[in-house]
Design an enzyme around this catalytic site. Structure first.
Site, PDB file in Angstrom:
ATOM      1  N   ASP A  87     -66.439 -30.314  -7.110  1.00  0.00           N
ATOM      2  CA  ASP A  87     -66.326 -30.147  -5.840  1.00  0.00           C
ATOM      3  C   ASP A  87     -65.704 -28.760  -5.279  1.00  0.00           C
ATOM      4  OD1 ASP A  87     -64.946 -32.558  -4.369  1.00  0.00           O
ATOM      5  OD2 ASP A  87     -66.186 -31.944  -3.229  1.00  0.00           O
ATOM      6  N   LYS A 111     -69.522 -24.217  -3.566  1.00  0.00           N
ATOM      7  CA  LYS A 111     -70.829 -24.786  -4.499  1.00  0.00           C
ATOM      8  C   LYS A 111     -70.993 -23.626  -5.350  1.00  0.00           C
ATOM      9  CE  LYS A 111     -69.661 -27.786  -2.407  1.00  0.00           C
ATOM     10  NZ  LYS A 111     -67.752 -28.750  -3.521  1.00  0.00           N
ATOM     11  N   ASP A 128     -70.386 -33.244  -6.792  1.00  0.00           N
ATOM     12  CA  ASP A 128     -70.518 -33.734  -5.149  1.00  0.00           C
ATOM     13  C   ASP A 128     -71.525 -32.529  -4.237  1.00  0.00           C
ATOM     14  OD1 ASP A 128     -67.970 -33.877  -2.200  1.00  0.00           O
ATOM     15  OD2 ASP A 128     -69.799 -35.152  -2.659  1.00  0.00           O
ATOM     16  N   ASN A 129     -71.430 -32.823  -3.182  1.00  0.00           N
ATOM     17  CA  ASN A 129     -72.574 -31.926  -2.008  1.00  0.00           C
ATOM     18  C   ASN A 129     -73.928 -31.129  -2.931  1.00  0.00           C
ATOM     19  OD1 ASN A 129     -69.200 -31.131  -1.763  1.00  0.00           O
ATOM     20  ND2 ASN A 129     -70.172 -32.351   0.120  1.00  0.00           N
ATOM     21  N   GLU A 161     -69.274 -37.490   3.484  1.00  0.00           N
ATOM     22  CA  GLU A 161     -67.884 -37.939   4.052  1.00  0.00           C
ATOM     23  C   GLU A 161     -68.141 -37.795   5.306  1.00  0.00           C
ATOM     24  OE1 GLU A 161     -68.588 -35.340   1.992  1.00  0.00           O
ATOM     25  OE2 GLU A 161     -66.557 -33.987   2.263  1.00  0.00           O
TER      26      GLU A 161
END
Ligand SMILES: O=C(NCCCOCn1ccc2cnccc21)c1cc(-c2ccc(F)cc2)cc(O)c1O
Ligand SMILES: [Mg+2]
Length: 214
Positions: free
Chosen positions: A141, A144, A169-170, A199
């Site tokens: 997280d 990236k 994540d993401n 989120e």
């Protein structure tokens, strides 16, 4: 003088959560970020998926890259069995200082080791510094564009074992297209995508779960 967003999140926790109650800390942060100001916590929708993966794996050793305010560290640590350990890495010292206080407020500080620094520097030191042989579960997280180089580094450092679960994540927003390309076309991983939303928004996002096959 102006406060920072992490400082405002800590104040919301101290005001609205119950000391020693991790669930109330999670709820206080989600309420603040839904009604007062957005922040890049994994959030409640993706957080529930995180919870289910952690519960399924029941890991003894966990690595989190990207602590931020400690929201996902609290989510993960509250589900760990006694004697299990979460090592969470934060790059920004000021943010790490807030995360430390939120983790302590939740009462799960005994399960969590918060380390300041960059993943590229710290991953090669995990074995010697923390007596880790391998991780059972890894939550990505952080930056990236570090997901691919750090996954490769974890492989090279022998920190993955047959069955290690990586959860990223993401992968849609902000996005980690190189990571999806790397992990989905790699026969040493079995991957599955969990669709969700960024989120506290209606924007599409999701989590990629990958099992290292050894
Ligand atoms: O950027 C994000 N996270 C990363 C933070 C820095 O991490 C730096 N960092 C933390 C340890 C660590 C270790 N080594 C190197 C860098 C290291 C991030 C961003 C968004 C987002 C989505 C839409 C927007 F419009 C704006 C932002 C959402 C997320 O859920 C995220 O996680
Ligand atoms: Mg994130």
């Amino acid at each position: 003088t102006q406060t920072t967003r992490p400082q405002r999140i800590l104040k919301a926790v101290q005001k609205n959560a119950t000391k020693g109650d991790p669930d109330s800390v999670i709820s206080a942060i989600d309420h603040y970020c839904k009604h007062s100001e957005w922040a890049m916590n994994v959030g409640d929708e993706k957080g529930s998926i995180l919870d289910s993966v952690v519960s399924e794996v029941n890991p003894s050793t966990v690595l989190e890259l990207g602590t931020y305010c400690g929201y996902s560290a609290v989510r993960i640590a509250r589900l760990l069995s006694p004697g299990s350990k979460l090592i969470t890495v934060e790059f920004n010292p000021a943010i790490a200082a807030i995360a430390k206080q939120i983790i302590a407020y939740a009462g799960i500080q005994d399960k969590v080791t918060l380390v300041e620094g960059s993943s590229g520097d710290l991953i090669p030191k995990m074995k010697e510094c923390f007596g880790i042989t391998s991780f059972d579960f890894i939550f990505l997280d952080h930056w990236k564009d570090r997901y691919v180089p750090d996954t490769k580094l974890l492989e090279e450092c022998g920190l993955l074992r047959k069955g290690t679960v990586l959860l990223a994540d993401n992968v849609i927003c902000p996005g980690a297209p190189e990571y999806l390309k790397y992990i989905r076309n790699n026969r040493r991983y079995e991957s599955r995508y969990y669709p969700a939303h960024l989120e506290y928004t209606k924007v599409e996002d999701g989590l990629e779960k990958s099992i290292f096959l050894g």
